[in-house]
Design a protein around this motif. Structure first.
Motif, PDB file in Angstrom:
ATOM      1  N   ARG A 120       0.754  -1.270   0.055  1.00 12.17           N
ATOM      2  CA  ARG A 120       0.031  -0.049   0.186  1.00 12.17           C
ATOM      3  C   ARG A 120       0.881   1.221  -0.005  1.00 12.17           C
ATOM      4  NH1 ARG A 120      -4.746  -2.598   3.830  1.00 12.17           N
ATOM      5  NH2 ARG A 120      -6.409  -2.981   1.994  1.00 12.17           N
ATOM      6  N   GLU A 121       2.093   1.274   0.846  1.00 10.32           N
ATOM      7  CA  GLU A 121       2.784   2.310   0.674  1.00 10.32           C
ATOM      8  C   GLU A 121       3.295   2.566  -0.791  1.00 10.32           C
ATOM      9  OE1 GLU A 121       5.572   3.176   3.416  1.00 10.32           O
ATOM     10  OE2 GLU A 121       4.311   2.635   5.138  1.00 10.32           O
ATOM     11  N   TRP A 122       3.525   1.302  -1.507  1.00  6.65           N
ATOM     12  CA  TRP A 122       4.126   1.604  -2.855  1.00  6.65           C
ATOM     13  C   TRP A 122       3.004   2.077  -3.731  1.00  6.65           C
ATOM     14  CZ3 TRP A 122       9.269   1.094  -2.632  1.00  6.65           C
ATOM     15  CH2 TRP A 122       9.706   1.342  -4.030  1.00  6.65           C
ATOM     16  N   MET A 123       1.638   1.873  -3.264  1.00  9.00           N
ATOM     17  CA  MET A 123       0.778   2.571  -4.189  1.00  9.00           C
ATOM     18  C   MET A 123       0.677   4.049  -4.027  1.00  9.00           C
ATOM     19  SD  MET A 123      -2.679  -0.242  -3.201  1.00  9.00           S
ATOM     20  CE  MET A 123      -3.721   1.068  -4.092  1.00  9.00           C
ATOM     21  N   LEU A 124       0.979   4.620  -2.916  1.00  3.87           N
ATOM     22  CA  LEU A 124       1.155   5.954  -2.920  1.00  3.87           C
ATOM     23  C   LEU A 124       2.534   6.329  -3.889  1.00  3.87           C
ATOM     24  CD1 LEU A 124       0.641   8.827  -1.675  1.00  3.87           C
ATOM     25  CD2 LEU A 124       2.567   8.030   0.342  1.00  3.87           C
ATOM     26  N   ILE A 125       3.664   5.460  -3.903  1.00  6.60           N
ATOM     27  CA  ILE A 125       4.729   6.138  -4.879  1.00  6.60           C
ATOM     28  C   ILE A 125       4.142   5.999  -6.035  1.00  6.60           C
ATOM     29  CG2 ILE A 125       6.923   5.183  -5.424  1.00  6.60           C
ATOM     30  CD1 ILE A 125       7.405   4.370  -2.377  1.00  6.60           C
ATOM     31  N   LEU A 126       3.528   5.051  -6.647  1.00  4.89           N
ATOM     32  CA  LEU A 126       3.102   4.589  -7.944  1.00  4.89           C
ATOM     33  C   LEU A 126       2.084   5.684  -8.422  1.00  4.89           C
ATOM     34  CD1 LEU A 126       3.012   0.749  -8.203  1.00  4.89           C
ATOM     35  CD2 LEU A 126       4.585   2.196  -9.338  1.00  4.89           C
ATOM     36  N   GLY A 127       1.222   6.090  -7.404  1.00  2.48           N
ATOM     37  CA  GLY A 127       0.052   6.927  -7.988  1.00  2.48           C
ATOM     38  C   GLY A 127       0.249   8.308  -8.045  1.00  2.48           C
ATOM     39  N   ARG A 128       1.048   8.771  -7.125  1.00  3.32           N
ATOM     40  CA  ARG A 128       1.196  10.263  -6.703  1.00  3.32           C
ATOM     41  C   ARG A 128       2.586  11.035  -6.787  1.00  3.32           C
ATOM     42  NH1 ARG A 128      -3.171  11.886  -8.377  1.00  3.32           N
ATOM     43  NH2 ARG A 128      -5.211  11.394  -7.214  1.00  3.32           N
TER      44      ARG A 128
END
Lengths: 250, 250
Positions: free
Chosen positions: B147-155
């Motif tokens: 989920r942390e990586w989702m922040l990195i990928l998305g934003r």
DNA sequence: GAATTTCCTTGACGCAGATCAACAACCCAC
DNA sequence: GTGGGTTGTTGATCTGCGTCAAGGAAATTC
């Protein structure tokens, strides 16, 4: 996307007044444990936009979503926001040994939770290993979903992202009625354009434009702003860029 | 990013010849179970680029990474690829009740696995609930990481993505020696530019350009192509866009 | 029913990062 | 040594999506 997931082999507990099944609690334990569950549960309702748990906050309960939609979000210091998880009816909040939330949990629509007081729930967990297994299974499902979302965030363009989101919502929606989406499908969009954007790593303008484009191309139809009709579900799936429709599970 | 995670309160088993600790197996069970573990384990080595498990493949073992680096990847039908997880030494492959891999597992460098035969391992799990708890804990850690990586990928933009990756690797690297990175730090980059790009949702050219830019700005220094020296770790963390350095755990 | 607010749509424009391309550094084989 | 493969760097150009801006539709408040 993964084609087939490990199907859950047993039904889940329906306790007391909840219209949903509690996926966290396996049916094998039902007879013994339902009484305990009913004795430690209570309901809470949150208004749209209300924060259910702040990131870093200790939470005193675990809960199932009974109705409504909530999001798990992370925010960068300058305000950029990413939705890292959706909580739909029957989803579970809180984990044993995780006493603080890592993310903000926010109600999107009006949300009703079926809460269980933390300590008695943990005790029940100790006595009932099946529930621990079931929690692991649910957590693995969430991990798979998060990793699928990484592909969407990292490698799909705006149009594919929108299609992927619609396909996911259609799947989750159909699962509530124990069916799989196919042919003509219609469902409610539980998110604002902004929340969709925050989930997909886009801006709300791009979300709006892409939805308009798919509407122009006849892939979807809108009734009002929030109700989506998909004349041919396979055509929508083809827009996602995946080689299959993914296995979005219950 | 989440500031503090649930710290693991107990040490982990070091069995037989493995230079790593097996994080899946909690120390409380060590005395009884080490013998079983050693009787059902064997080692396998994979060459760089070799596939350890294909997506959809049934796997006959669970394993800990002893040395080397592997990736979990997903691929779109047109070849776009996303790394959805890194496997570094002491990371675990395979889960009870998950008999098929959802993703391709590929060796990046030469990888040695300590494999346990599936059936006896599952039996041991039945007899030893602590291991199940530990697996749940590890899975929750992976879910948080995803989920942390989702922040990195998305934003995050390209520069922040690179900084985030370097910070993560530095943390994982330091954890092997039971320390936390601070001040001057130096570590090996276990990934090619292409693998970094596939992890970060970028192209390899952009990765290369951003690394050059950070080098020009004195945030990092390169010794050869793969060894990174960070003169001031806090300065690198400041490049990530997060409000803290995250809590990358063991 | 007028005013305010919330949510959504659409247009014009610019830029970060993708794409295409050339080349450098290094490895290994022979 | 030479040749070929792999990996990394850098430049030139293009484009998808972000940004800024204006306005419409519908719900809510007074």
């Amino acid at each position: 996307m993964p084609q087939s997931r490990t199907a859950s082999t047993h039904a889940h507990v329906k306790c007391g007044d909840c219209p949903i099944r509690h996926r966290a609690i396996c049916a094998r334990c039902e007879a013994d444990e339902l009484e305990v569950l009913n004795s430690i549960k209570y309901y809470r309702t949150f208004a749209p936009g209300e924060t259910i748990v702040w990131a870093g906050e200790q939470f005193s309960f675990v809960a199932s979503v009974v109705s409504g939609v909530a999001t798990l979000t992370q925010t960068l210091e300058d305000g950029r926001r990413q939705v890292v998880g959706l909580l739909l009816p029957s989803d579970f909040i809180g984990r044993p040994g995780r006493h603080r939330s890592q993310f903000d949990v926010t109600a999107v629509s009006e949300v009703t939770l079926c809460c269980f007081r933390r300590d008695p729930f943990d005790e029940m967990l100790q006595r009932t290993p099946h529930i621990g297994e079931r929690l692991l299974e649910m957590t693995l499902d969430e991990l798979d979903a998060a990793r699928e979302w990484m592909l969407i965030l990292g490698r799909k363009n705006a149009r594919e992202k929108i299609a992927s989101l619609l396909v996911m919502i259609a799947h989750r929606d159909a699962a509530l009625h124990m069916t799989r989406p196919s042919g003509e499908v219609s469902f409610e969009l539980p998110l604002t354009r902004e929340a969709m954007a925050d989930y997909l790593g886009l801006t709300l303008e791009t979300v709006s434009r892409q939805i308009s484009a798919q509407r122009r191309d006849g892939v979807i139809e809108l009734e009002g702003k929030r109700r989506v009709r998909v004349p041919d579900f396979a055509a929508l799936v083809a827009e996602t860029g995946d080689d299959s429709d993914g296995g979005w599970i219950d």
